[in-house]
Design a protein around this motif. Structure first.
Motif, PDB file in Angstrom:
ATOM      1  N   LEU A   1       0.826  -1.210   0.000  1.00  0.00           N
ATOM      2  CA  LEU A   1       0.000   0.000   0.000  1.00  0.00           C
ATOM      3  C   LEU A   1       0.857   1.256   0.000  1.00  0.00           C
ATOM      4  CD1 LEU A   1      -2.853  -0.939   2.502  1.00  0.00           C
ATOM      5  CD2 LEU A   1      -2.975  -0.824   0.007  1.00  0.00           C
ATOM      6  N   LEU A   2       2.003   1.194   0.655  1.00  0.00           N
ATOM      7  CA  LEU A   2       2.943   2.310   0.693  1.00  0.00           C
ATOM      8  C   LEU A   2       4.336   1.771   0.402  1.00  0.00           C
ATOM      9  CD1 LEU A   2       1.710   4.126   3.947  1.00  0.00           C
ATOM     10  CD2 LEU A   2       1.203   4.790   1.584  1.00  0.00           C
TER      11      LEU A   2
ATOM     12  N   SER B   1       3.443   2.596  -5.490  1.00  0.00           N
ATOM     13  CA  SER B   1       2.704   1.726  -4.573  1.00  0.00           C
ATOM     14  C   SER B   1       1.354   1.373  -5.183  1.00  0.00           C
ATOM     15  CB  SER B   1       2.496   2.420  -3.228  1.00  0.00           C
ATOM     16  OG  SER B   1       1.468   3.386  -3.318  1.00  0.00           O
ATOM     17  N   LEU B   2       0.497   0.724  -4.404  1.00  0.00           N
ATOM     18  CA  LEU B   2      -0.848   0.382  -4.865  1.00  0.00           C
ATOM     19  C   LEU B   2      -1.839   1.502  -4.648  1.00  0.00           C
ATOM     20  CD1 LEU B   2      -1.203  -3.362  -3.749  1.00  0.00           C
ATOM     21  CD2 LEU B   2      -1.026  -2.455  -6.070  1.00  0.00           C
ATOM     22  N   CYS B   3      -1.396   2.617  -4.107  1.00  0.00           N
ATOM     23  CA  CYS B   3      -2.302   3.722  -3.799  1.00  0.00           C
ATOM     24  C   CYS B   3      -2.036   4.930  -4.685  1.00  0.00           C
ATOM     25  CB  CYS B   3      -2.159   4.138  -2.334  1.00  0.00           C
ATOM     26  SG  CYS B   3      -2.705   2.869  -1.194  1.00  0.00           S
TER      27      CYS B   3
ATOM     28  N   ARG C   1      -5.266   2.632  -6.628  1.00  0.00           N
ATOM     29  CA  ARG C   1      -5.197   2.887  -8.063  1.00  0.00           C
ATOM     30  C   ARG C   1      -5.644   1.628  -8.801  1.00  0.00           C
ATOM     31  NH1 ARG C   1      -1.019   0.105 -10.145  1.00  0.00           N
ATOM     32  NH2 ARG C   1       0.829  -0.301  -8.861  1.00  0.00           N
ATOM     33  N   GLU C   2      -5.838   1.750 -10.089  1.00  0.00           N
ATOM     34  CA  GLU C   2      -6.235   0.585 -10.872  1.00  0.00           C
ATOM     35  C   GLU C   2      -5.054  -0.368 -10.999  1.00  0.00           C
ATOM     36  OE1 GLU C   2      -8.015  -0.568 -15.312  1.00  0.00           O
ATOM     37  OE2 GLU C   2      -7.786   1.533 -14.700  1.00  0.00           O
TER      38      GLU C   2
ATOM     39  N   LYS D   1     -14.412   1.089   1.462  1.00  0.00           N
ATOM     40  CA  LYS D   1     -15.374   2.116   1.063  1.00  0.00           C
ATOM     41  C   LYS D   1     -15.110   2.473  -0.394  1.00  0.00           C
ATOM     42  CE  LYS D   1     -16.217   4.215   5.598  1.00  0.00           C
ATOM     43  NZ  LYS D   1     -16.214   5.478   6.392  1.00  0.00           N
ATOM     44  N   GLY D   2     -15.877   1.865  -1.281  1.00  0.00           N
ATOM     45  CA  GLY D   2     -15.633   2.076  -2.697  1.00  0.00           C
ATOM     46  C   GLY D   2     -14.292   1.498  -3.078  1.00  0.00           C
ATOM     47  N   ASN D   3     -13.454   2.325  -3.689  1.00  0.00           N
ATOM     48  CA  ASN D   3     -12.099   1.872  -4.037  1.00  0.00           C
ATOM     49  C   ASN D   3     -11.077   2.311  -3.003  1.00  0.00           C
ATOM     50  OD1 ASN D   3     -12.086   4.626  -4.679  1.00  0.00           O
ATOM     51  ND2 ASN D   3     -10.526   4.328  -6.267  1.00  0.00           N
TER      52      ASN D   3
END
Length: 705
Positions: free
Chosen positions: A103-104, A118-120, A137-138, A260-262
Motif C-alpha cells: 500500500l505504501l 505503490s498500490l495507492c 489505483r487501478e 469504502k468504494g475503491n
C-alpha cells in the motif's frame, strides 16, 4: 576482459584445472587454489547454468540471455517459502519484492512512506492521526483479476489471524505490532480477563481471538531474596498464582479495516508513527485472496500485482516471468532467475564464469579482484543488527545476572574480521543511524570478563548447560560464515566459565526453532537488516519471541475453560518469562557436558572451528558476587515503546526512545554484537543496479547490455 573457460578441466584432473586457471588473467593464485579446493569437494559450476560444457555453455547462455533478457541472481540462503508474512527473511523478500506490491513504499533516500510506485494513488491521515485512508489505483493481479478494496481488507484479516493464531504468532513477526500482544492500547480492568470483551478488528476468517497478554511479573529485591529461601514447590506455586492474577489484555493497534468504494479505511486504537512505515515492508505485499486457505496459509505460490509472476519454485531456485497484466511501466527484463549458492566462493566463481549476472554477500578478499576486472560492487549501509537472542523463559537465562554476564563476556572486536569494512560494534539494539543514544549503554555492553565472572557468581551459576542455536550450511546478508562467527563468539563465553552446547541447525530448521515458544532454547545467534525506517524495525524482531510467548499465554488464559487449544489446555503451563527480571539464584541442575564441541559445516570453515579454547582454565582469584541493579519489567518496556511510537514528531520520538534503549539494555533480552554492512557484485552487462538499506533490491528496472 575475457577469462579462459574451464571446460577441459571439468573432465580432467585437478592438476589440469590448476594449469588452466593459472593462465586466466583475472584470477589470483589464491583464487585458483580456492577453486581447486571447491572442485575437489565436488562443486560443479556447470550446474548453475544447466549445461555440461562450461566453455560452450557460457556463450550459449549469454546469447540466450541477450535474446530473452534474463537476469540471474544468486543469494546465499534458499527461500524456505514464498509467503512473506510467515517467512519474513531476506531470501524470501528478495523474491516477493519482484511480484508483490504494498500500500505504501519507502522513499529510497529518506525511508519515509509514500504512494509513488505503490498500490495507492492517494493516502490521507485524519487530524487525530487515528484514521488512515488509502485510495487504490487501478491494478490487476498477475492472474488477470482486478485489485479491489475488499481484497485488501481480506489481506488485513489474514495478517490478524496469523499474528494472533497460537500456531503462527511466533512466525508472523511483522504483523505482531499491528495485531498481537502489547503494542496496542491496554484495556481498562484487563487484569481480569472477563472484565472487558475484546473488540475484534474485523470478522477474521479463522475466528482468531483478539490479542491479549499475560503481564510480566517482577519481584522486588527483598521479595526475590525471600523467595530464594522458600522450598521450590512453594515458590513455583506462588509464581503461578502471581502470573494467573496478572493477565492483561490489549486492543490491537489496528482496530478496524473497512472497504469504502475503491478506498480502504484503517482505524487505529492510538496514533502511531510506525504504522505507515510498517506497511512498506514486503511482509505486507498484497496477495490475491483466492490463495488463502482455511488456516490462512497460502495454498500455492503468491499471486500479486507486481512486474513479475512466479513460474516455478523448486530446490531453492525461483524462476520469475514478466507479468503481462502489470499496470505500471513494463520492465525491460523478460525473466529473473534467483538461485541459491551457500558460500561466497561458489557465488564468486559462478559470477566470474558468467553463470550468474549478480550475487549477494561478496567476500571482502574478493573485492579488489572484482574491481580490477570491472565488476560493480555496490555496498549497503550498516542498517542491521547481529545479536545473541536470550530466551528469558530458559531456567538459567531467566536470571538477569546471567544475561548481563553474557553481554560483558562477548568480544565484539574479534567478530569484525569476518565482515566487510564499514561494520561496527553494536552498543545498543538499534542502528546508530537513528541517532538515539542511551547514556548508560556501555554499562551493559562493554567487555569486562571479571564483571562477567562476578555476575555468574551472583546468579549461582554452576556449570549448567546452555544450548546455543546457529544456522549451518547457509550464507546470510548479516552473517556470511555462521560457523566462523559462532566459533569466535563462543570462545569468549567459555573464557568466563559458561558451559555452552553448540546446536548447528539446517536453515530450514533454524527459523522455526529460533522463534518457537519454548523454555528449552537458550541462546540464538541471530541477525537481520532493518526492513523499514523506524526504531521498531529493530526492537520488533528482538522482542518477537517474548511477545509471541505473552500472546500464546493470553490466548490460553482467555480461552473457555473446557477448550483445548492447539498448543495446550488452558490449565497447563506455558514457558514464561515472568521471572526474567529477577535475580533469584539458579536452581537448574548443573551438567558435566563439555562446553565446546565444534561441528564444522563445510570444508571452508573447518580451520576456524577446529581451534577450541580450553574450558578448564579457571580465573584467579575466584570471583565474588556483586550487587546487581534491578531490571525494568517487560510490561514497562512495552509501555515506553507505545508512548514513543505515539509521539507527535520524529524529534520527540527520538527522545522518548532513548528511554526504551536504556530499559532494554538493563533488561537484556538480547546481546547486541555488530552493525553489519554487505556488498553485491554485479557483472558489467547489468545497468541500473541500486542497493537498498534493507538488502532487498528491485530488479524490475534493471537493463542488460
Amino acid at each position: 576482459m575475457q577469462h579462459q573457460p574451464y571446460a577441459s578441466s571439468a573432465v580432467g584432473s585437478s592438476d589440469a584445472l590448476l594449469r588452466a586457471t593459472a593462465g586466466s588473467s583475472g584470477l589470483s593464485r589464491r583464487a585458483v587454489l580456492r577453486f581447486g579446493a571447491l572442485f575437489s569437494a565436488g562443486l560443479a559450476l556447470s550446474a548453475c547454468s544447466g549445461q555440461s560444457s562450461a566453455g560452450s555453455s557460457a556463450s550459449a547462455s549469454a546469447s540466450s540471455a541477450d535474446a530473452r533478457r534474463v537476469f540471474r541472481f544468486a543469494q546465499g540462503a534458499a527461500p524456505l517459502g514464498l509467503d512473506p508474512a510467515l517467512f519474513p527473511v531476506a531470501s524470501t523478500y528478495q523474491v516477493t519484492a519482484q511480484i508483490l506490491q504494498t500500500l505504501l513504499v519507502a522513499n529510497h533516500y529518506t525511508g519515509d512512506p509514500e504512494v509513488q510506485d505503490s498500490l495507492c494513488s492517494e493516502w490521507t491521515v485524519s487530524d487525530d492521526r487515528l484514521v488512515h485512508t488509502f485510495v487504490l489505483r487501478e491494478a490487476h493481479f498477475s492472474n488477470g483479476s482486478a485489485l479491489t478494496a475488499d481484497a485488501v481488507v481480506q489481506n488485513f484479516q489474514r495478517w490478524q489471524a496469523l499474528a494472533t493464531g497460537e500456531g503462527t504468532a511466533a512466525l508472523a513477526v511483522p504483523a505482531q505490532p499491528l495485531f498481537a500482544w502489547g503494542f496496542g492500547v491496554p484495556k481498562p480492568g484487563s487484569s481480569d480477563p472477563s472484565a472487558v470483551e475484546p473488540a475484534p478488528v474485523q470478522a477474521s476468517p479463522s475466528g482468531a481471538a483478539t490479542p491479549g497478554a499475560t503481564a510480566s511479573v517482577s519481584a522486588s529485591a527483598s521479595a526475590s531474596a525471600h523467595a530464594a529461601t522458600q522450598p521450590d514447590d512453594k515458590k513455583t506455586s506462588k509464581k503461578a498464582d502471581a502470573q494467573s492474577s496478572a493477565v492483561q489484555s490489549f486492543l490491537p493497534l489496528v482496530s478496524s479495516v473497512v472497504a469504502k468504494g475503491n478506498s480502504v479505511v484503517v482505524t487505529l486504537s492510538r496514533p502511531s508513527l510506525a504504522f505507515p512505515r510498517i506497511l512498506t515492508q514486503q511482509a505486507f505485499g498484497i496477495i490475491d485472496p483466492s490463495l488463502f486457505g482455511s488456516d490462512q496459509k497460502l495454498t500455492g505460490n503468491p499471486v500479486g500485482t507486481g512486474a513479475f509472476l512466479v513460474d516455478s519454485f523448486k530446490d531453492g531456485t525461483v524462476r520469475l516471468l514478466k507479468n503481462t497484466h502489470f499496470d505500471g511501466q513494463a520492465p525491460e527484463l523478460d525473466e529473473i532467475q534467483i538461485s541459491t549458492l551457500t558460500s561466497s566462493d561458489k557465488r564468486y566463481f559462478a559470477l566470474m564464469e558468467g553463470h550468474i549476472d549478480a550475487c549477494d554477500q561478496v567476500n571482502s578478499s574478493d573485492l579488489g579482484q572484482l574491481a580490477r576486472d570491472g565488476y560493480q560492487t555496490p555496498g549497503r549501509d550498516p542498517f542491521s543488527l547481529v545479536y545473541l537472542s536470550l530466551n528469558t523463559a530458559h531456567p538459567v537465562l531467566k536470571n538477569i545476572s546471567v544475561r548481563r554476564a553474557i553481554s560483558h563476556a562477548v568480544d565484539r572486536g574479534a567478530l569484525r574480521q569476518y565482515y566487510p569494512q564499514g561494520t561496527s560494534d553494536a552498543q545498543t539494539l538499534i542502528s546508530p543511524s537513528f541517532r538515539i543514544k542511551a547514556d548508560d549503554a556501555k554499562d551493559y555492553t562493554d567487555r569486562n570478563q571479571d564483571m562477567a565472572r562476578s555476575l555468574l557468581a551472583t546468579a549461582g551459576y554452576d556449570n549448567q548447560v546452555i544450548e546455543c542455536y546457529y544456522p549451518a550450511d547457509v550464507s546470510l546478508p548479516w552473517m556470511d560464515t555462521p560457523q566462523k562467527v559462532y566459533s569466535e563468539m563462543v570462545a569468549s563465553l567459555i573464557e568466563v566459565g559458561l558451559n555452552i552446547k553448540p546446536v548447528p541447525l539446517p536453515w530450514a530448521e533454524y527459523l522455526p526453532k529460533s522463534r518457537e515458544v519454548s523454555s528449552e532454547r537458550g541462546i540464538t545467534l541471530a541477525g537481520f537488516y532493518g526492513m523499514y525506517r523506524d526504531p521498531y524495525a529493530f526492537f520488533g524482531p528482538v522482542l518477537a519471541p517474548l511477545i509471541a510467548e505473552h500472546q500464546v499465554r493470553s490466548l490460553i488464559a482467555n480461552a473457555p475453560s473446557d477448550m483445548t487449544t492447539g498448543l495446550t489446555k488452558k490449565s497447563s503451563d506455558v514457558p514464561s518469562s515472568g521471572g526474567s527480571d529477577s535475580n533469584v539464584r539458579i536452581s537448574a541442575t548443573p551438567s558435566p557436558q563439555p562446553s565446546y564441541s565444534p561441528d564444522s559445516s563445510s570444508p571452508e570453515e573447518e580451520a576456524s572451528a577446529s581451534a577450541s579454547p580450553s574450558p578448564s582454565a579457571s580465573p584467579s582469584p575466584q570471583p565474588t558476587a556483586v550487587a546487581v541493579a534491578p531490571s525494568p519489567r517487560f510490561t514497562e518496556i512495552l509501555e515506553a515503546i507505545r508512548t514513543a511510537d505515539s509521539a507527535d514528531s520524529v524529534d520527540s520520538q527520538r527522545e522518548l526512545y532513548a528511554k526504551v534503549v536504556s530499559q532494554l539494555g538493563q533488561f537484556m533480552p538480547a546481546v547486541p554484537l555488530l552493525n553489519v554492512t554487505s556488498k553485491v557484485a554485479v557483472s558489467r552487462e547489468v545497468q541500473g543496479y541500486q542497493t537498498e538499506q534493507n538488502a532487498i533490491e528491485l530488479f524490475g528496472k534493471l537493463r542488460k547490455s
